[in-house]
Scaffold this motif. Sequence first.
Motif, short mmCIF file in Angstrom:
data_model
loop_
_atom_site.label_atom_id
_atom_site.label_comp_id
_atom_site.label_asym_id
_atom_site.label_seq_id
_atom_site.Cartn_x
_atom_site.Cartn_y
_atom_site.Cartn_z
N ILE A 279 0.71 -1.23 0.11
CA ILE A 279 -0.13 0.12 -0.02
C ILE A 279 0.79 1.35 -0.01
N MET A 280 1.88 1.21 0.75
CA MET A 280 2.94 2.41 0.71
C MET A 280 3.55 2.61 -0.44
N ARG A 281 3.95 1.44 -1.28
CA ARG A 281 4.38 1.60 -2.71
C ARG A 281 3.41 2.35 -3.59
N GLY A 282 2.12 2.01 -3.19
CA GLY A 282 0.79 2.51 -4.22
C GLY A 282 1.02 3.74 -3.58
N LEU A 283 1.02 4.50 -2.66
CA LEU A 283 1.11 5.72 -2.27
C LEU A 283 2.23 6.51 -2.97
N MET A 284 3.55 6.03 -2.84
CA MET A 284 4.76 6.54 -3.57
C MET A 284 4.58 6.60 -5.10
N LEU A 285 4.00 5.46 -5.68
CA LEU A 285 3.63 5.65 -7.00
C LEU A 285 2.62 6.75 -7.16
N ARG A 286 1.58 6.90 -6.52
CA ARG A 286 0.50 7.88 -6.69
C ARG A 286 1.28 9.51 -6.55
N ALA A 287 2.18 9.65 -5.75
CA ALA A 287 2.91 10.92 -5.59
C ALA A 287 3.70 11.23 -6.74
N GLY A 288 4.53 10.02 -7.04
CA GLY A 288 5.42 10.23 -8.22
C GLY A 288 4.59 10.65 -9.69
N GLN A 289 3.36 10.01 -9.76
CA GLN A 289 2.70 10.42 -10.74
C GLN A 289 2.09 11.68 -10.87
N ARG A 290 1.65 12.06 -9.68
CA ARG A 290 1.23 13.77 -9.59
C ARG A 290 2.22 14.52 -9.85
N LEU A 291 3.53 14.13 -9.57
CA LEU A 291 4.72 15.18 -9.78
C LEU A 291 4.95 15.30 -11.39
N LEU A 292 4.93 13.80 -11.91
CA LEU A 292 5.00 13.81 -13.46
C LEU A 292 4.33 14.47 -13.99
N GLU A 293 2.88 14.44 -13.71
CA GLU A 293 2.04 15.23 -14.63
C GLU A 293 2.34 16.82 -14.59
#
Length: 210
Positions: A60-74
């Motif tokens: 789940i934490m990896r999922g949040l890290m990925l979500r954060a990275g995707q928001r920054l990438l956008e």
Amino acid sequence: MSATERREREKQERRDSILDSAEQCFFSKGYERTSMNEIAHGATLSRALLYVYFKDKAAIMRGLMLRAGQRLLERFHSAQAAGGSGLEQLKRIGRSYYQFSIECPDYFDVLTDASTFAHLVDSDEQSAELAHCYEQSMACMLQSIHDGITDGSLNPELAAEPLLTANFLRGALHGVILQTRQHDPCQDNQPSPEQMIDFTLQMLNQSLRA
């Protein structure tokens, strides 16, 4: 909408609900003090169903890290897509990074503390997605550097090593952002966070300008 599409949408909605619940728990009380039961309750799912989507709390934490990275990438993509010279693109990317730290501080912290969660990362698909997301964010900067060399806004000798240049720019700005978080408005003669960011972006751009 077909039955298959409906099922996939429902699965994604459940995953999002789990991550939303985990965000509230992790960001308010911390990763270690959060239980899977609390996350399941917040997502209005049974604990058994929670494990269908995420095998453990680390996933789940990896999922949040990925979500954060995707928001920054956008944000990086939007800054780059606005066009202009390579130098202008880099300045907008830098500004978007600062705005990300202000508007999404918890996501910024998750990415900043990625090394703290290194023990949570294994070789699963999520980890590959995390690595890909980071590579794409760096690719935005690399493309802007290449554009700047091509359009003449960047000095080709100073930006001769694009990957090193991109890491230098991001690392330098990141350090200043962390410094602005220690800003004490009660102290006299101290520049504001915005002044520090503006000055840093100006100095970084001047260091590469043709």
